[in-house]
Design a protein around this motif. Structure first.
Motif, PDB file in Angstrom:
ATOM      1  N   THR A 204       0.833  -1.196   0.000  1.00  0.00           N
ATOM      2  CA  THR A 204       0.000   0.000   0.000  1.00  0.00           C
ATOM      3  C   THR A 204       0.869   1.247   0.000  1.00  0.00           C
ATOM      4  O   THR A 204       2.037   1.216   0.376  1.00  0.00           O
ATOM      5  CB  THR A 204      -0.930   0.029   1.225  1.00  0.00           C
ATOM      6  N   SER A 205       0.268   2.316  -0.380  1.00  0.00           N
ATOM      7  CA  SER A 205       0.970   3.600  -0.422  1.00  0.00           C
ATOM      8  C   SER A 205       1.111   4.150   0.997  1.00  0.00           C
ATOM      9  O   SER A 205       0.330   3.837   1.881  1.00  0.00           O
ATOM     10  CB  SER A 205       0.171   4.561  -1.288  1.00  0.00           C
ATOM     11  N   ASN A 206       2.084   5.004   1.179  1.00  0.00           N
ATOM     12  CA  ASN A 206       2.303   5.608   2.499  1.00  0.00           C
ATOM     13  C   ASN A 206       1.710   7.009   2.586  1.00  0.00           C
ATOM     14  O   ASN A 206       2.200   7.849   3.324  1.00  0.00           O
ATOM     15  CB  ASN A 206       3.806   5.653   2.799  1.00  0.00           C
ATOM     16  N   TYR A 207       0.681   7.259   1.832  1.00  0.00           N
ATOM     17  CA  TYR A 207       0.108   8.604   1.821  1.00  0.00           C
ATOM     18  C   TYR A 207      -0.464   9.010   3.173  1.00  0.00           C
ATOM     19  O   TYR A 207      -0.554  10.205   3.482  1.00  0.00           O
ATOM     20  CB  TYR A 207      -0.937   8.766   0.715  1.00  0.00           C
ATOM     21  N   LEU A 208      -0.842   8.049   4.021  1.00  0.00           N
ATOM     22  CA  LEU A 208      -1.406   8.395   5.328  1.00  0.00           C
ATOM     23  C   LEU A 208      -0.337   8.890   6.309  1.00  0.00           C
ATOM     24  O   LEU A 208      -0.672   9.371   7.392  1.00  0.00           O
ATOM     25  CB  LEU A 208      -2.162   7.211   5.917  1.00  0.00           C
ATOM     26  N   THR A 209       0.928   8.778   5.925  1.00  0.00           N
ATOM     27  CA  THR A 209       2.008   9.333   6.747  1.00  0.00           C
ATOM     28  C   THR A 209       2.667  10.525   6.061  1.00  0.00           C
ATOM     29  O   THR A 209       3.552  11.151   6.637  1.00  0.00           O
ATOM     30  CB  THR A 209       3.076   8.257   7.041  1.00  0.00           C
ATOM     31  N   ASP A 210       2.225  10.847   4.864  1.00  0.00           N
ATOM     32  CA  ASP A 210       2.791  11.949   4.091  1.00  0.00           C
ATOM     33  C   ASP A 210       2.290  13.284   4.656  1.00  0.00           C
ATOM     34  O   ASP A 210       1.091  13.540   4.680  1.00  0.00           O
ATOM     35  CB  ASP A 210       2.372  11.796   2.636  1.00  0.00           C
TER      36      ASP A 210
ATOM     37  N   LEU B 105      -8.840  10.532  10.800  1.00  0.00           N
ATOM     38  CA  LEU B 105      -7.619  10.576   9.983  1.00  0.00           C
ATOM     39  C   LEU B 105      -6.664  11.666  10.454  1.00  0.00           C
ATOM     40  O   LEU B 105      -5.449  11.501  10.417  1.00  0.00           O
ATOM     41  CB  LEU B 105      -7.975  10.795   8.515  1.00  0.00           C
ATOM     42  N   LEU B 106      -7.214  12.759  10.925  1.00  0.00           N
ATOM     43  CA  LEU B 106      -6.377  13.875  11.353  1.00  0.00           C
ATOM     44  C   LEU B 106      -5.814  13.704  12.758  1.00  0.00           C
ATOM     45  O   LEU B 106      -4.701  14.157  13.036  1.00  0.00           O
ATOM     46  CB  LEU B 106      -7.168  15.180  11.293  1.00  0.00           C
ATOM     47  N   THR B 107      -6.564  13.075  13.634  1.00  0.00           N
ATOM     48  CA  THR B 107      -6.192  13.092  15.053  1.00  0.00           C
ATOM     49  C   THR B 107      -5.737  11.754  15.614  1.00  0.00           C
ATOM     50  O   THR B 107      -5.196  11.711  16.707  1.00  0.00           O
ATOM     51  CB  THR B 107      -7.380  13.572  15.918  1.00  0.00           C
ATOM     52  N   ASN B 108      -5.950  10.671  14.864  1.00  0.00           N
ATOM     53  CA  ASN B 108      -5.695   9.358  15.439  1.00  0.00           C
ATOM     54  C   ASN B 108      -4.673   8.589  14.595  1.00  0.00           C
ATOM     55  O   ASN B 108      -5.021   7.982  13.583  1.00  0.00           O
ATOM     56  CB  ASN B 108      -7.010   8.593  15.543  1.00  0.00           C
ATOM     57  N   GLU B 109      -3.444   8.625  15.041  1.00  0.00           N
ATOM     58  CA  GLU B 109      -2.374   7.946  14.315  1.00  0.00           C
ATOM     59  C   GLU B 109      -2.612   6.438  14.252  1.00  0.00           C
ATOM     60  O   GLU B 109      -2.316   5.800  13.240  1.00  0.00           O
ATOM     61  CB  GLU B 109      -1.026   8.250  14.967  1.00  0.00           C
ATOM     62  N   THR B 110      -3.163   5.877  15.304  1.00  0.00           N
ATOM     63  CA  THR B 110      -3.454   4.439  15.312  1.00  0.00           C
ATOM     64  C   THR B 110      -4.467   4.093  14.233  1.00  0.00           C
ATOM     65  O   THR B 110      -4.314   3.089  13.530  1.00  0.00           O
ATOM     66  CB  THR B 110      -3.974   4.001  16.701  1.00  0.00           C
ATOM     67  N   PHE B 111      -5.482   4.902  14.084  1.00  0.00           N
ATOM     68  CA  PHE B 111      -6.479   4.685  13.029  1.00  0.00           C
ATOM     69  C   PHE B 111      -5.816   4.710  11.660  1.00  0.00           C
ATOM     70  O   PHE B 111      -6.062   3.841  10.820  1.00  0.00           O
ATOM     71  CB  PHE B 111      -7.579   5.752  13.120  1.00  0.00           C
ATOM     72  N   ARG B 112      -4.969   5.702  11.430  1.00  0.00           N
ATOM     73  CA  ARG B 112      -4.267   5.781  10.143  1.00  0.00           C
ATOM     74  C   ARG B 112      -3.391   4.550   9.915  1.00  0.00           C
ATOM     75  O   ARG B 112      -3.357   4.002   8.812  1.00  0.00           O
ATOM     76  CB  ARG B 112      -3.406   7.049  10.079  1.00  0.00           C
ATOM     77  N   ARG B 113      -2.728   4.104  10.944  1.00  0.00           N
ATOM     78  CA  ARG B 113      -1.865   2.921  10.820  1.00  0.00           C
ATOM     79  C   ARG B 113      -2.696   1.674  10.535  1.00  0.00           C
ATOM     80  O   ARG B 113      -2.331   0.850   9.694  1.00  0.00           O
ATOM     81  CB  ARG B 113      -1.036   2.764  12.096  1.00  0.00           C
ATOM     82  N   GLU B 114      -3.832   1.546  11.211  1.00  0.00           N
ATOM     83  CA  GLU B 114      -4.695   0.368  11.018  1.00  0.00           C
ATOM     84  C   GLU B 114      -5.279   0.308   9.612  1.00  0.00           C
ATOM     85  O   GLU B 114      -5.593  -0.768   9.110  1.00  0.00           O
ATOM     86  CB  GLU B 114      -5.819   0.345  12.051  1.00  0.00           C
TER      87      GLU B 114
ATOM     88  N   GLN C 283      -7.844  -6.242   6.407  1.00  0.00           N
ATOM     89  CA  GLN C 283      -8.892  -6.727   7.324  1.00  0.00           C
ATOM     90  C   GLN C 283      -9.590  -5.566   8.026  1.00  0.00           C
ATOM     91  O   GLN C 283     -10.802  -5.560   8.170  1.00  0.00           O
ATOM     92  CB  GLN C 283      -8.304  -7.675   8.359  1.00  0.00           C
ATOM     93  N   PHE C 284      -8.822  -4.581   8.467  1.00  0.00           N
ATOM     94  CA  PHE C 284      -9.416  -3.431   9.140  1.00  0.00           C
ATOM     95  C   PHE C 284     -10.276  -2.626   8.174  1.00  0.00           C
ATOM     96  O   PHE C 284     -11.383  -2.202   8.519  1.00  0.00           O
ATOM     97  CB  PHE C 284      -8.333  -2.544   9.756  1.00  0.00           C
ATOM     98  N   ARG C 285      -9.790  -2.407   6.955  1.00  0.00           N
ATOM     99  CA  ARG C 285     -10.586  -1.666   5.968  1.00  0.00           C
ATOM    100  C   ARG C 285     -11.879  -2.400   5.651  1.00  0.00           C
ATOM    101  O   ARG C 285     -12.940  -1.778   5.536  1.00  0.00           O
ATOM    102  CB  ARG C 285      -9.764  -1.435   4.692  1.00  0.00           C
ATOM    103  N   ASN C 286     -11.816  -3.727   5.515  1.00  0.00           N
ATOM    104  CA  ASN C 286     -13.035  -4.502   5.270  1.00  0.00           C
ATOM    105  C   ASN C 286     -13.993  -4.403   6.448  1.00  0.00           C
ATOM    106  O   ASN C 286     -15.206  -4.257   6.262  1.00  0.00           O
ATOM    107  CB  ASN C 286     -12.702  -5.956   4.976  1.00  0.00           C
ATOM    108  N   PHE C 287     -13.456  -4.484   7.660  1.00  0.00           N
ATOM    109  CA  PHE C 287     -14.278  -4.359   8.867  1.00  0.00           C
ATOM    110  C   PHE C 287     -14.963  -2.995   8.890  1.00  0.00           C
ATOM    111  O   PHE C 287     -16.171  -2.885   9.143  1.00  0.00           O
ATOM    112  CB  PHE C 287     -13.423  -4.551  10.114  1.00  0.00           C
ATOM    113  N   LEU C 288     -14.206  -1.950   8.609  1.00  0.00           N
ATOM    114  CA  LEU C 288     -14.755  -0.595   8.591  1.00  0.00           C
ATOM    115  C   LEU C 288     -15.857  -0.471   7.550  1.00  0.00           C
ATOM    116  O   LEU C 288     -16.918   0.103   7.811  1.00  0.00           O
ATOM    117  CB  LEU C 288     -13.617   0.379   8.283  1.00  0.00           C
ATOM    118  N   HIS C 289     -15.611  -1.020   6.390  1.00  0.00           N
ATOM    119  CA  HIS C 289     -16.597  -0.994   5.311  1.00  0.00           C
ATOM    120  C   HIS C 289     -17.874  -1.727   5.723  1.00  0.00           C
ATOM    121  O   HIS C 289     -18.982  -1.232   5.524  1.00  0.00           O
ATOM    122  CB  HIS C 289     -15.993  -1.626   4.053  1.00  0.00           C
ATOM    123  N   GLU C 290     -17.730  -2.900   6.309  1.00  0.00           N
ATOM    124  CA  GLU C 290     -18.901  -3.670   6.751  1.00  0.00           C
ATOM    125  C   GLU C 290     -19.687  -2.912   7.803  1.00  0.00           C
ATOM    126  O   GLU C 290     -20.921  -2.860   7.748  1.00  0.00           O
ATOM    127  CB  GLU C 290     -18.468  -5.019   7.315  1.00  0.00           C
TER     128      GLU C 290
END
Length: 88
Positions: A1-7, A41-50, A55-62
């Motif tokens: 995956t891309s690292n755009y969430l840390t850019d 996305l702005l305030t939770n680094e753990t969320f961005r990392r997850e 699996q987490f993205r699928n869980f979020l989508h569901e």
């Protein structure tokens, strides 16, 4: 995956998107819960990392789908018969 969430540039862009909270703009939001995800996305680094986890993205989508489904049924009726009465 891309690292755009840390850019830092991408995170600055997300911060810029906060203008959607303003009344002249937020009335155009079709899915206002997106602002909650923007906050995460702005305030939770753990969320961005997850989000790197499929699996987490699928869980979020569901969970989002189930939330919409629940809201739709309770606000507008199900459009169908949940207990299958009359089904042969």
């Amino acid at each position: 995956t891309s690292n755009y969430l840390t850019d830092p540039a991408f995170l600055a862009y997300l911060k810029y998107l906060q203008y959607w909270r303003q009344p002249p703009y937020n009335r155009f939001l079709t899915y206002p819960h997106c602002l909650t995800f923007l906050d995460l996305l702005l305030t939770n680094e753990t969320f961005r990392r997850e989000l790197n986890s499929v699996q987490f993205r699928n869980f979020l989508h569901e969970q989002q789908f189930y939330s919409w489904q629940y809201r739709s049924r309770h606000l507008y009726g199900g459009g169908g018969n949940d207990n299958n009465e009359g089904v042969k």
